[in-house]
Design a protein around this motif. Sequence first.
Motif, PDB file in Angstrom:
ATOM      1  N   ARG A  22      -6.425  -7.577 -17.545  1.00  0.00           N
ATOM      2  CA  ARG A  22      -5.979  -8.197 -16.303  1.00  0.00           C
ATOM      3  C   ARG A  22      -6.061  -7.199 -15.159  1.00  0.00           C
ATOM      4  N   LYS A  23      -6.888  -6.145 -15.374  1.00  0.00           N
ATOM      5  CA  LYS A  23      -6.932  -5.106 -14.347  1.00  0.00           C
ATOM      6  C   LYS A  23      -7.446  -5.639 -13.012  1.00  0.00           C
ATOM      7  N   ASP A  24      -8.409  -6.541 -13.051  1.00  0.00           N
ATOM      8  CA  ASP A  24      -8.923  -7.051 -11.777  1.00  0.00           C
ATOM      9  C   ASP A  24      -7.854  -7.832 -11.017  1.00  0.00           C
ATOM     10  N   PRO A  25      -7.157  -8.767 -11.686  1.00  0.00           N
ATOM     11  CA  PRO A  25      -6.068  -9.439 -10.952  1.00  0.00           C
ATOM     12  C   PRO A  25      -4.999  -8.457 -10.458  1.00  0.00           C
ATOM     13  N   ILE A  26      -4.679  -7.420 -11.244  1.00  0.00           N
ATOM     14  CA  ILE A  26      -3.648  -6.468 -10.812  1.00  0.00           C
ATOM     15  C   ILE A  26      -4.111  -5.767  -9.533  1.00  0.00           C
ATOM     16  N   LEU A  27      -5.347  -5.286  -9.542  1.00  0.00           N
ATOM     17  CA  LEU A  27      -5.840  -4.560  -8.370  1.00  0.00           C
ATOM     18  C   LEU A  27      -6.004  -5.510  -7.181  1.00  0.00           C
ATOM     19  N   ALA A  28      -6.441  -6.737  -7.464  1.00  0.00           N
ATOM     20  CA  ALA A  28      -6.577  -7.709  -6.369  1.00  0.00           C
ATOM     21  C   ALA A  28      -5.205  -7.984  -5.765  1.00  0.00           C
ATOM     22  N   TYR A  29      -4.200  -8.038  -6.618  1.00  0.00           N
ATOM     23  CA  TYR A  29      -2.846  -8.325  -6.147  1.00  0.00           C
ATOM     24  C   TYR A  29      -2.338  -7.173  -5.273  1.00  0.00           C
ATOM     25  N   GLY A  35      -2.452  -3.902   0.823  1.00  0.00           N
ATOM     26  CA  GLY A  35      -3.599  -3.134   1.332  1.00  0.00           C
ATOM     27  C   GLY A  35      -3.955  -1.892   0.525  1.00  0.00           C
ATOM     28  N   TRP A  36      -3.615  -1.863  -0.792  1.00  0.00           N
ATOM     29  CA  TRP A  36      -3.975  -0.694  -1.605  1.00  0.00           C
ATOM     30  C   TRP A  36      -5.429  -0.824  -2.044  1.00  0.00           C
ATOM     31  N   ILE A  87      -7.153   3.961 -15.639  1.00  0.00           N
ATOM     32  CA  ILE A  87      -6.432   4.803 -14.680  1.00  0.00           C
ATOM     33  C   ILE A  87      -7.064   4.531 -13.325  1.00  0.00           C
ATOM     34  N   VAL A  88      -6.216   4.252 -12.368  1.00  0.00           N
ATOM     35  CA  VAL A  88      -6.754   3.940 -11.043  1.00  0.00           C
ATOM     36  C   VAL A  88      -6.008   4.763 -10.006  1.00  0.00           C
ATOM     37  N   VAL A  89      -6.743   5.310  -9.066  1.00  0.00           N
ATOM     38  CA  VAL A  89      -6.118   6.013  -7.948  1.00  0.00           C
ATOM     39  C   VAL A  89      -6.281   5.108  -6.733  1.00  0.00           C
ATOM     40  N   LEU A  90      -5.150   4.807  -6.103  1.00  0.00           N
ATOM     41  CA  LEU A  90      -5.183   3.857  -4.990  1.00  0.00           C
ATOM     42  C   LEU A  90      -4.692   4.517  -3.715  1.00  0.00           C
ATOM     43  N   ARG A  91      -5.152   4.004  -2.619  1.00  0.00           N
ATOM     44  CA  ARG A  91      -4.736   4.527  -1.328  1.00  0.00           C
ATOM     45  C   ARG A  91      -4.529   3.338  -0.403  1.00  0.00           C
ATOM     46  N   ARG A 120       6.933   1.724  -0.475  1.00  0.00           N
ATOM     47  CA  ARG A 120       6.328   0.390  -0.599  1.00  0.00           C
ATOM     48  C   ARG A 120       5.663   0.244  -1.959  1.00  0.00           C
ATOM     49  N   TRP A 121       5.041   1.354  -2.403  1.00  0.00           N
ATOM     50  CA  TRP A 121       4.347   1.320  -3.685  1.00  0.00           C
ATOM     51  C   TRP A 121       5.332   1.046  -4.823  1.00  0.00           C
ATOM     52  N   LEU A 122       6.462   1.792  -4.800  1.00  0.00           N
ATOM     53  CA  LEU A 122       7.446   1.594  -5.871  1.00  0.00           C
ATOM     54  C   LEU A 122       7.976   0.158  -5.850  1.00  0.00           C
ATOM     55  N   GLU A 123       8.130  -0.378  -4.659  1.00  0.00           N
ATOM     56  CA  GLU A 123       8.601  -1.765  -4.561  1.00  0.00           C
ATOM     57  C   GLU A 123       7.567  -2.723  -5.144  1.00  0.00           C
ATOM     58  N   LEU A 124       6.303  -2.405  -4.890  1.00  0.00           N
ATOM     59  CA  LEU A 124       5.249  -3.282  -5.413  1.00  0.00           C
ATOM     60  C   LEU A 124       5.226  -3.232  -6.950  1.00  0.00           C
ATOM     61  N   CYS A 125       5.458  -2.030  -7.518  1.00  0.00           N
ATOM     62  CA  CYS A 125       5.476  -1.913  -8.991  1.00  0.00           C
ATOM     63  C   CYS A 125       6.699  -2.622  -9.575  1.00  0.00           C
ATOM     64  N   GLY A 126       7.859  -2.452  -8.957  1.00  0.00           N
ATOM     65  CA  GLY A 126       9.080  -3.102  -9.444  1.00  0.00           C
ATOM     66  C   GLY A 126       9.739  -2.327 -10.563  1.00  0.00           C
ATOM     67  N   PRO A 127      10.952  -2.737 -11.001  1.00  0.00           N
ATOM     68  CA  PRO A 127      11.656  -2.056 -12.082  1.00  0.00           C
ATOM     69  C   PRO A 127      10.819  -2.033 -13.372  1.00  0.00           C
ATOM     70  N   VAL A 128      10.996  -0.947 -14.171  1.00  0.00           N
ATOM     71  CA  VAL A 128      10.162  -0.777 -15.370  1.00  0.00           C
ATOM     72  C   VAL A 128      10.373  -1.909 -16.385  1.00  0.00           C
ATOM     73  N   ASP A 129      11.597  -2.388 -16.483  1.00  0.00           N
ATOM     74  CA  ASP A 129      11.853  -3.466 -17.435  1.00  0.00           C
ATOM     75  C   ASP A 129      11.399  -4.799 -16.797  1.00  0.00           C
ATOM     76  N   PRO A 130      10.335  -5.411 -17.372  1.00  0.00           N
ATOM     77  CA  PRO A 130       9.820  -6.633 -16.736  1.00  0.00           C
ATOM     78  C   PRO A 130      10.878  -7.739 -16.597  1.00  0.00           C
ATOM     79  N   ALA A 131      11.846  -7.789 -17.542  1.00  0.00           N
ATOM     80  CA  ALA A 131      12.870  -8.835 -17.430  1.00  0.00           C
ATOM     81  C   ALA A 131      13.697  -8.604 -16.165  1.00  0.00           C
ATOM     82  N   GLU A 132      14.044  -7.316 -15.939  1.00  0.00           N
ATOM     83  CA  GLU A 132      14.805  -6.973 -14.737  1.00  0.00           C
ATOM     84  C   GLU A 132      13.944  -7.237 -13.490  1.00  0.00           C
TER      85      GLU A 132
END
Length: 432
Positions: A22-29, A35-36, A87-91, A120-132
């Motif tokens: 699902r890497k393409d949808p993740i990066l597209a998202y 704007g990453w 592994i992806v490096v984003l800017r 903003r990046w950390l917010e986009l990733c969200g908490p590590v526990d997907p349920a949370e």
Amino acid sequence: MTQRTTWPGFVLLVIQPEAFYRKDPILAYARKTDGWTEVARQTVVWTPERARALLSPEPAETTTPAPDDEVHNEQHVAALCEGRSEIVVLRRATPPVEMVFLSNEEATPLEQTSATDWKRWLELCGPVDPAEARALAPRSLRALFGVDKAHCGVWTSRDVTQITSDLAKCFHDATEVERIYERVRVVGEQVAGGGSAAKSYLSSTVLETLTTALSRLCMAQPAQPLEWLGAYLQEAASLQGHARLPPRLVFVLGGPGAGKGTQCARLVAEFGFWHVSAGDLLRAEIQTQSEQGQLIDEMIRQGAIVPGHITLELLRKKLVDAGSTLAVPGVLIDGFPRALDQAIDFECLLRRADFCLFFECSEAEMERRLLQRSRSSGRTDDNPESIRKRFRTFIETTMPVIEFLERRMRVHRIPAERSVDEVYAQVRQLFL
Ligand SMILES: Nc1ncnc2c1ncn2[C@@H]1O[C@H](COP(=O)(O)OP(=O)(O)O)[C@@H](O)[C@H]1O
Ligand SMILES: O=c1ccn([C@@H]2O[C@H](COP(=O)(O)OP(=O)(O)O)[C@@H](O)[C@H]2O)c(=O)[nH]1
């Protein structure tokens, strides 16, 4: 590798094995949401040692305990080693189009590498526990793509000081890290400098179209200028060969034999819609006798759902690469999405559907119809054993999609046990 204490201007993202396809949808998202854009990318298979090194805090850091949700554990190490990762490096890099337009001179540099980007990046990733994450940040990457705490979909450095050393642990070839720094610097100058590089990029791509669009806008002076401009640009893009989706996009769902294909055929005849059946696309792929075709054949016989990335790619090709999409008033996507991940990925890669038709029919009636269809369909899954499995798959995997879609769009539940004409009489009302 020396550690930098300031924000190096990029983020590191490890797409874990459970989310690899699902890497393409993740990066597209990430691109659409904030704007990453991608600077470098590599596929790796982790060894437990390397994964442990990546997931452990740096020795110098041990006095600063990491937040609970970032603490690694052996389950996470094992999860990372389960298969391929990306592994992806984003800017964050959005060409400062409006600056160039408004200043008419040298563009004002845009601040793209501030610490705010990291937040903003950390917010986009969200908490590590997907349920949370699903409870607290439902639009974050982990909410959308994670499974559980160890299989959280994506991993990222826990703070900015770690990025450089994490990068070194990610890429097997140390010189690759230097190349990334160089690329980030060049991209940064192009974007933030706003000088000749940005200008030549814009002139070679969108400047002429945008300038024409703005002059036409001034002439037309429409009541809804933004909508007008959006439609103009879409039209221009499609004329340049970048096909766009038809104006109306409708999902058509229901159990096997509920009558999806039959009702779609009626809609095509009356309204000229374009009918795209995910099942037909998969069956056409079987005919190519490719390795992928063999896998699809087996899964369809078993009444199972073909891996989402395969179906999505077939659909994407059909919908986006087809040149004729402008002419039709809408597209009916029949028999898709059948699983939650497909629903999310479709939206990320293409766009949200306008609404969904859901045909409700009892299993007894669906079975009766499918067995009747089996006399002429030649389908390998129209037999009692496959039908039973398809019903189970429908209840377990597709029904949750209906609940998911109901939160995002209008789902019209249509009682489908009546005659074809009676069902259609209700369906057509929705398109008038
Ligand atoms: N309302 C209906 N009443 C009776 N038979 C129907 C009805 N709708 C469809 N059928 C028949 O049932 C079978 C399955 O319909 P189809 O449209 O292929 O279902 P799906 O696409 O949902 O699998 C077909 O043979 C079709 O002719
Ligand atoms: O998005 C999709 C659509 C179809 N299928 C497979 O194709 C089969 C037939 O689907 P179709 O929609 O053609 O027919 P239905 O089962 O609804 O009669 C399903 O059982 C699945 O095995 C799939 O895996 N993903």
